[in-house]
Design a protein around this motif. Structure first.
Motif, PDB file in Angstrom:
ATOM      1  N   THR A 135      54.438  36.996  41.323  1.00 56.22           N
ATOM      2  CA  THR A 135      55.154  36.730  39.863  1.00 56.22           C
ATOM      3  C   THR A 135      54.047  37.324  38.672  1.00 56.22           C
ATOM      4  OG1 THR A 135      53.923  34.525  39.613  1.00 56.22           O
ATOM      5  CG2 THR A 135      56.253  34.789  40.390  1.00 56.22           C
ATOM      6  N   GLN A 136      52.613  37.293  39.199  1.00 55.96           N
ATOM      7  CA  GLN A 136      51.675  38.058  38.425  1.00 55.96           C
ATOM      8  C   GLN A 136      50.957  38.712  39.125  1.00 55.96           C
ATOM      9  OE1 GLN A 136      51.414  36.764  35.294  1.00 55.96           O
ATOM     10  NE2 GLN A 136      53.075  35.163  35.267  1.00 55.96           N
ATOM     11  N   PRO A 137      51.460  40.019  39.285  1.00 55.61           N
ATOM     12  CA  PRO A 137      50.656  40.939  40.308  1.00 55.61           C
ATOM     13  C   PRO A 137      49.438  41.786  39.549  1.00 55.61           C
ATOM     14  CG  PRO A 137      52.633  42.157  39.161  1.00 55.61           C
ATOM     15  CD  PRO A 137      52.818  40.553  38.977  1.00 55.61           C
ATOM     16  N   TRP A 138      49.190  41.550  38.576  1.00 60.41           N
ATOM     17  CA  TRP A 138      47.881  42.004  37.717  1.00 60.41           C
ATOM     18  C   TRP A 138      46.845  40.973  38.363  1.00 60.41           C
ATOM     19  CZ3 TRP A 138      45.571  38.185  35.369  1.00 60.41           C
ATOM     20  CH2 TRP A 138      46.130  36.618  34.887  1.00 60.41           C
ATOM     21  N   ILE A 139      47.035  39.835  39.086  1.00 62.03           N
ATOM     22  CA  ILE A 139      45.911  38.903  39.336  1.00 62.03           C
ATOM     23  C   ILE A 139      45.011  39.834  40.596  1.00 62.03           C
ATOM     24  CG2 ILE A 139      45.369  36.946  40.867  1.00 62.03           C
ATOM     25  CD1 ILE A 139      47.597  35.667  39.260  1.00 62.03           C
ATOM     26  N   ILE A 140      45.945  40.697  41.167  1.00 62.41           N
ATOM     27  CA  ILE A 140      45.403  41.304  42.366  1.00 62.41           C
ATOM     28  C   ILE A 140      44.141  42.430  42.000  1.00 62.41           C
ATOM     29  CG2 ILE A 140      45.584  42.894  44.306  1.00 62.41           C
ATOM     30  CD1 ILE A 140      48.434  41.774  44.699  1.00 62.41           C
ATOM     31  N   PRO A 141      44.488  43.151  40.955  1.00 60.72           N
ATOM     32  CA  PRO A 141      43.363  44.106  40.664  1.00 60.72           C
ATOM     33  C   PRO A 141      42.364  43.563  39.844  1.00 60.72           C
ATOM     34  CG  PRO A 141      45.074  44.514  39.261  1.00 60.72           C
ATOM     35  CD  PRO A 141      45.670  43.732  40.245  1.00 60.72           C
ATOM     36  N   VAL A 142      42.562  42.456  39.218  1.00 63.07           N
ATOM     37  CA  VAL A 142      41.474  41.501  38.645  1.00 63.07           C
ATOM     38  C   VAL A 142      40.722  41.017  39.528  1.00 63.07           C
ATOM     39  CG1 VAL A 142      41.006  39.410  37.260  1.00 63.07           C
ATOM     40  CG2 VAL A 142      42.859  40.976  36.525  1.00 63.07           C
ATOM     41  N   ILE A 143      41.027  40.197  40.494  1.00 60.04           N
ATOM     42  CA  ILE A 143      40.232  39.696  41.742  1.00 60.04           C
ATOM     43  C   ILE A 143      39.436  40.846  42.469  1.00 60.04           C
ATOM     44  CG2 ILE A 143      40.154  38.369  43.850  1.00 60.04           C
ATOM     45  CD1 ILE A 143      42.421  36.993  42.938  1.00 60.04           C
ATOM     46  N   ALA A 144      40.265  42.114  42.750  1.00 59.62           N
ATOM     47  CA  ALA A 144      39.542  43.130  43.355  1.00 59.62           C
ATOM     48  C   ALA A 144      38.431  43.678  42.321  1.00 59.62           C
ATOM     49  CB  ALA A 144      40.253  44.195  43.684  1.00 59.62           C
ATOM     50  N   GLY A 145      38.339  43.795  41.272  1.00 59.07           N
ATOM     51  CA  GLY A 145      37.415  44.236  40.197  1.00 59.07           C
ATOM     52  C   GLY A 145      36.090  43.140  40.193  1.00 59.07           C
ATOM     53  N   TYR A 146      36.690  42.099  40.211  1.00 60.68           N
ATOM     54  CA  TYR A 146      35.562  41.036  40.300  1.00 60.68           C
ATOM     55  C   TYR A 146      34.680  41.113  41.521  1.00 60.68           C
ATOM     56  CZ  TYR A 146      33.650  36.109  40.669  1.00 60.68           C
ATOM     57  OH  TYR A 146      32.777  35.252  41.073  1.00 60.68           O
ATOM     58  N   GLY A 147      35.326  41.281  42.598  1.00 61.88           N
ATOM     59  CA  GLY A 147      34.611  41.375  43.922  1.00 61.88           C
ATOM     60  C   GLY A 147      33.646  42.600  43.662  1.00 61.88           C
ATOM     61  N   VAL A 148      34.193  43.626  43.482  1.00 62.80           N
ATOM     62  CA  VAL A 148      33.632  44.822  43.255  1.00 62.80           C
ATOM     63  C   VAL A 148      32.255  44.647  42.264  1.00 62.80           C
ATOM     64  CG1 VAL A 148      33.371  47.430  42.475  1.00 62.80           C
ATOM     65  CG2 VAL A 148      35.645  46.335  43.828  1.00 62.80           C
ATOM     66  N   VAL A 149      32.366  44.149  41.284  1.00 55.44           N
ATOM     67  CA  VAL A 149      31.199  43.996  40.158  1.00 55.44           C
ATOM     68  C   VAL A 149      30.191  42.919  40.589  1.00 55.44           C
ATOM     69  CG1 VAL A 149      30.694  43.254  37.677  1.00 55.44           C
ATOM     70  CG2 VAL A 149      32.738  44.768  38.128  1.00 55.44           C
ATOM     71  N   THR A 150      30.603  41.918  40.771  1.00 60.31           N
ATOM     72  CA  THR A 150      29.607  40.786  41.503  1.00 60.31           C
ATOM     73  C   THR A 150      29.046  41.038  42.802  1.00 60.31           C
ATOM     74  OG1 THR A 150      31.385  39.549  42.403  1.00 60.31           O
ATOM     75  CG2 THR A 150      31.044  39.045  40.191  1.00 60.31           C
ATOM     76  N   VAL A 151      29.748  41.852  43.613  1.00 60.39           N
ATOM     77  CA  VAL A 151      28.982  42.032  44.905  1.00 60.39           C
ATOM     78  C   VAL A 151      28.321  43.291  44.914  1.00 60.39           C
ATOM     79  CG1 VAL A 151      29.474  42.547  47.329  1.00 60.39           C
ATOM     80  CG2 VAL A 151      30.571  40.818  46.173  1.00 60.39           C
ATOM     81  N   GLY A 152      29.149  44.518  44.173  1.00 63.85           N
ATOM     82  CA  GLY A 152      28.444  45.908  44.075  1.00 63.85           C
ATOM     83  C   GLY A 152      27.199  46.160  43.271  1.00 63.85           C
ATOM     84  N   VAL A 153      27.040  45.040  42.138  1.00 60.37           N
ATOM     85  CA  VAL A 153      25.989  45.453  41.172  1.00 60.37           C
ATOM     86  C   VAL A 153      24.770  44.906  41.875  1.00 60.37           C
ATOM     87  CG1 VAL A 153      24.871  44.639  38.996  1.00 60.37           C
ATOM     88  CG2 VAL A 153      27.533  45.334  39.095  1.00 60.37           C
ATOM     89  N   PRO A 154      24.642  43.796  42.531  1.00 60.45           N
ATOM     90  CA  PRO A 154      23.393  43.304  43.098  1.00 60.45           C
ATOM     91  C   PRO A 154      23.042  43.962  44.426  1.00 60.45           C
ATOM     92  CG  PRO A 154      24.849  41.405  43.417  1.00 60.45           C
ATOM     93  CD  PRO A 154      25.470  42.477  42.385  1.00 60.45           C
ATOM     94  N   TYR A 155      24.037  44.569  45.095  1.00 59.15           N
ATOM     95  CA  TYR A 155      23.782  45.734  46.195  1.00 59.15           C
ATOM     96  C   TYR A 155      23.192  46.843  45.792  1.00 59.15           C
ATOM     97  CZ  TYR A 155      24.417  47.766  50.778  1.00 59.15           C
ATOM     98  OH  TYR A 155      24.184  48.327  51.991  1.00 59.15           O
ATOM     99  N   ALA A 156      23.918  47.250  44.592  1.00 62.20           N
ATOM    100  CA  ALA A 156      23.353  48.752  43.994  1.00 62.20           C
ATOM    101  C   ALA A 156      21.844  48.560  43.723  1.00 62.20           C
ATOM    102  CB  ALA A 156      24.173  49.231  42.832  1.00 62.20           C
ATOM    103  N   VAL A 157      21.589  47.459  43.068  1.00 60.98           N
ATOM    104  CA  VAL A 157      20.321  47.233  42.375  1.00 60.98           C
ATOM    105  C   VAL A 157      19.264  47.258  43.977  1.00 60.98           C
ATOM    106  CG1 VAL A 157      18.579  45.532  41.351  1.00 60.98           C
ATOM    107  CG2 VAL A 157      20.867  45.967  40.602  1.00 60.98           C
TER     108      VAL A 157
END
Length: 201
Positions: A135-157
């Motif tokens: 019913t709220q398909p926008w939740i999927i890209p939001v969660i995916a974006g959250y994972g990319v940012v919160t995991v990707g930033v410290p890993y990139a550093v």
């Protein structure tokens, strides 16, 4: 008067353990206070410290992850420019955020909401249960974006820091050994230690 032991107790100092086993590194030692890398001969450690004192321009500019006081200590002891605490912190941050993103995705996928039934039953006021994600398909890209940012930033550093650590290790090593040519005692102690010729070994 404040002693070394009282300062240690007051500020929560932790002595680094070198040549630590996998078991100790994983379960029995505080994160960032042990490493598998062995400590090198005392004479070599002191020679490195003296080299930095005499050549402060060889040190890179301060950076909380890439170049701090712990990097100096670890380099003097092991010849490797790195920071155990920052490396451990970045690893743990990336891992914990990956776990958080997974839990968030699992929770979202199991949640249901009440929606009107399809067709005429909906017009009559009947309802049914549907998944939140459908019913709220926008939740999927939001969660995916959250994972990319919160995991990707410290890993990139972590990746950029590792490259800097490796480059600095190589540069300082070359500069130190070039300078040590005029100090044969350093070479003698290292050869003796590394050849297992020290009495009692």
């Amino acid at each position: 008067q404040e002693t070394r032991e009282s300062r240690k107790e007051k500020h929560g100092w932790h002595r680094v353990e070198y040549s630590a086993t996998f078991l100790k590194r994983s379960f029995f030692r505080r994160s960032g206070t042990c490493t598998a890398t062995p400590s090198q001969p005392v004479g070599l450690v002191l020679a490195r410290a003296k080299f930095l004192l005499e050549n402060p321009d060889k040190l890179p500019p301060y950076h909380v992850f890439k170049a701090n006081c712990e990097c100096v200590s670890v380099w003097c002891k092991t010849g490797v420019w790195t920071t155990l605490q920052a490396s451990s912190f970045l690893h743990m941050t990336a891992a914990s955020q990956a776990k958080s993103a997974s839990v968030l995705a699992a929770i979202a996928s199991t949640q249901t909401v009440t929606v009107p039934s399809a067709g005429m039953w909906g017009w009559l006021g009947y309802t049914t249960q549907a998944s939140l994600v459908s019913t709220q398909p926008w939740i999927i890209p939001v969660i995916a974006g959250y994972g990319v940012v919160t995991v990707g930033v410290p890993y990139a550093v972590l990746l950029t820091s590792r490259k800097f650590w490796n480059d600095t290790t190589k540069r300082l090593g070359e500069d130190f050994w070039s300078d040590a040519i005029d100090r044969p005692d350093v070479f003698v102690e290292c050869i003796t230690e590394w050849s297992d010729l020290v009495e009692g070994r």
